[in-house]
Scaffold this active site. Structure first.
Site, PDB file in Angstrom:
ATOM      1  N   ASP A   1       0.675   3.025   4.725  1.00 16.67           N
ATOM      2  CA  ASP A   1      -0.320   3.891   4.079  1.00 16.67           C
ATOM      3  C   ASP A   1      -1.437   4.265   5.028  1.00 16.67           C
ATOM      4  O   ASP A   1      -1.835   5.411   5.098  1.00 16.67           O
ATOM      5  CB  ASP A   1      -0.859   3.236   2.785  1.00 16.67           C
ATOM      6  CG  ASP A   1      -1.402   1.841   3.008  1.00 16.67           C
ATOM      7  OD1 ASP A   1      -1.136   1.256   4.074  1.00 16.67           O
ATOM      8  OD2 ASP A   1      -2.090   1.325   2.118  1.00 16.67           O
TER       9      ASP A   1
ATOM     10  N   GLY B   1       0.779  -1.242   0.000  1.00 15.30           N
ATOM     11  CA  GLY B   1       0.000   0.000   0.000  1.00 15.30           C
ATOM     12  C   GLY B   1       0.808   1.288   0.000  1.00 15.30           C
ATOM     13  O   GLY B   1       0.293   2.344  -0.345  1.00 15.30           O
TER      14      GLY B   1
ATOM     15  N   PHE C   1     -14.640   3.322   2.863  1.00 12.40           N
ATOM     16  CA  PHE C   1     -13.764   2.421   2.110  1.00 12.40           C
ATOM     17  C   PHE C   1     -13.009   3.234   1.061  1.00 12.40           C
ATOM     18  O   PHE C   1     -13.536   3.572   0.017  1.00 12.40           O
ATOM     19  CB  PHE C   1     -14.570   1.305   1.440  1.00 12.40           C
ATOM     20  CG  PHE C   1     -13.712   0.137   1.042  1.00 12.40           C
ATOM     21  CD1 PHE C   1     -12.533   0.307   0.314  1.00 12.40           C
ATOM     22  CD2 PHE C   1     -14.077  -1.149   1.416  1.00 12.40           C
ATOM     23  CE1 PHE C   1     -11.732  -0.772  -0.032  1.00 12.40           C
ATOM     24  CE2 PHE C   1     -13.276  -2.242   1.061  1.00 12.40           C
ATOM     25  CZ  PHE C   1     -12.102  -2.047   0.347  1.00 12.40           C
ATOM     26  N   VAL C   2     -11.738   3.557   1.377  1.00 14.10           N
ATOM     27  CA  VAL C   2     -10.962   4.408   0.484  1.00 14.10           C
ATOM     28  C   VAL C   2     -10.002   3.593  -0.387  1.00 14.10           C
ATOM     29  O   VAL C   2      -9.448   2.588   0.058  1.00 14.10           O
ATOM     30  CB  VAL C   2     -10.178   5.486   1.262  1.00 14.10           C
ATOM     31  CG1 VAL C   2     -11.119   6.535   1.802  1.00 14.10           C
ATOM     32  CG2 VAL C   2      -9.350   4.887   2.381  1.00 14.10           C
TER      33      VAL C   2
ATOM     34  N   ASP D   1      -5.344   1.586  10.662  1.00 16.35           N
ATOM     35  CA  ASP D   1      -6.770   1.297  10.762  1.00 16.35           C
ATOM     36  C   ASP D   1      -7.038   0.692  12.147  1.00 16.35           C
ATOM     37  O   ASP D   1      -7.120   1.426  13.128  1.00 16.35           O
ATOM     38  CB  ASP D   1      -7.118   0.353   9.597  1.00 16.35           C
ATOM     39  CG  ASP D   1      -8.592   0.142   9.390  1.00 16.35           C
ATOM     40  OD1 ASP D   1      -9.397   0.724  10.126  1.00 16.35           O
ATOM     41  OD2 ASP D   1      -8.973  -0.638   8.491  1.00 16.35           O
TER      42      ASP D   1
HETATM   43  C1  PRP Z   1      -3.581  -2.529   4.884  1.00 15.18           C
HETATM   44  C2  PRP Z   1      -2.733  -1.271   5.000  1.00 15.18           C
HETATM   45  C3  PRP Z   1      -2.123  -1.364   6.364  1.00 15.18           C
HETATM   46  C4  PRP Z   1      -3.117  -2.193   7.137  1.00 15.18           C
HETATM   47  C5  PRP Z   1      -3.843  -1.320   8.096  1.00 15.18           C
HETATM   48  O1  PRP Z   1      -2.786  -3.550   4.417  1.00 15.18           O
HETATM   49  O2  PRP Z   1      -1.750  -1.216   4.003  1.00 15.18           O
HETATM   50  O3  PRP Z   1      -0.877  -2.009   6.347  1.00 15.18           O
HETATM   51  O4  PRP Z   1      -4.026  -2.776   6.202  1.00 15.18           O
HETATM   52  O5  PRP Z   1      -4.804  -2.023   8.785  1.00 15.18           O
HETATM   53  P1  PRP Z   1      -4.750  -2.352  10.314  1.00 15.18           P
HETATM   54  O6  PRP Z   1      -4.334  -1.108  11.040  1.00 15.18           O
HETATM   55  O7  PRP Z   1      -6.175  -2.722  10.609  1.00 15.18           O
HETATM   56  O8  PRP Z   1      -3.806  -3.484  10.537  1.00 15.18           O
HETATM   57  P2  PRP Z   1      -3.280  -4.791   3.549  1.00 15.18           P
HETATM   58  O9  PRP Z   1      -3.197  -6.017   4.379  1.00 15.18           O
HETATM   59  O10 PRP Z   1      -4.584  -4.470   2.903  1.00 15.18           O
HETATM   60  O11 PRP Z   1      -2.125  -4.916   2.477  1.00 15.18           O
HETATM   61  P3  PRP Z   1      -1.649  -3.909   1.326  1.00 15.18           P
HETATM   62  O12 PRP Z   1      -0.755  -2.880   1.967  1.00 15.18           O
HETATM   63  O13 PRP Z   1      -0.903  -4.781   0.408  1.00 15.18           O
HETATM   64  O14 PRP Z   1      -2.882  -3.287   0.704  1.00 15.18           O
END
Ligand code: PRP
Length: 183
Positions: A102, A47, A154-155, A105
């Site tokens: 990125d 991300g 949902f962004v 959450d």
């Molecule tokens: C997403 C994002 C963060 C994480 C945040 O990663 O990049 O690393 O979720 O969420 P959290 O605070 O609830 O843990 P994802 O697993 O979607 O992988 P990506 O970076 O490849 O999109």
């Protein structure tokens, strides 16, 4: 919003210009806070691809770059179990580390990554995220640098995906529920 995306997105939450201005400001703060240090930037895949590329071109510090692959293999919008897909290669012992993600959450990802990094004995670890959704936090982790606090929508875009799509949008948009809701 570009006509091309109107069927899939409801709105542009952050324009390309607004993101660029904020990223520059974050970079200035980081330059100031790490003056005189030899920095290791650890970026979480996938991300951070756009944010990292834009952030580091404004950094005037000596730095090295490494990546950790971490993914939550959950279905749709909910994060599932965390899996490491690429391990750190640089030695961070005694180093100043800037951990870049990125979005902050629930905080599960950063909590798990920080727990992995701390035993490697860096001098200090600061966390930088482009976005944070305070509403969804379940862990007590916090970021030192935050680009934007955003509502629980949902962004996608600017690196963020839905099912690996939309990462290439230069702005941050809100996905239409019809796109991610399974009928
Ligand atoms: C997403 C994002 C963060 C994480 C945040 O990663 O990049 O690393 O979720 O969420 P959290 O605070 O609830 O843990 P994802 O697993 O979607 O992988 P990506 O970076 O490849 O999109």
């Amino acid at each position: 919003m570009p006509v091309r995306w109107r069927r899939e997105l409801t709105e542009v939450l952050l324009t390309e210009e607004r993101i660029a201005r904020r990223v520059k400001t974050l970079a200035r703060q980081i330059n100031r806070d790490f003056t005189g240090r030899d920095l290791v930037i650890i970026s979480l895949l996938n991300g951070t691809v756009m944010f990292l590329a834009d952030l580091i071109r404004h950094l005037s510090l000596p730095l090295r770059l490494d990546f950790i692959g971490v993914s939550s293999y959950g279905s749709g919008t909910e994060s599932g179990a965390l899996v490491f897909t690429k391990e750190l290669r640089l030695d961070v012992r005694g180093r100043d580390v800037l951990l870049v993600d990125d979005i902050l959450d629930t905080g599960k990802t950063l909590t798990k990554v920080l727990a992995k990094l701390r035993p490697l004995r860096p001098r200090r670890i600061k966390v930088c995220v482009l976005l944070e959704k305070k509403a969804r936090r379940t862990e007590s982790v916090r970021a030192d640098y935050v680009g934007f606090e955003i509502p629980d929508k949902f962004v996608v875009g600017y690196g963020l995906d839905f099912a690996e799509r939309y990462r290439h949008l230069p702005f941050l948009g809100v996905l239409r529920p019809e796109v991610y809701e399974v009928p």
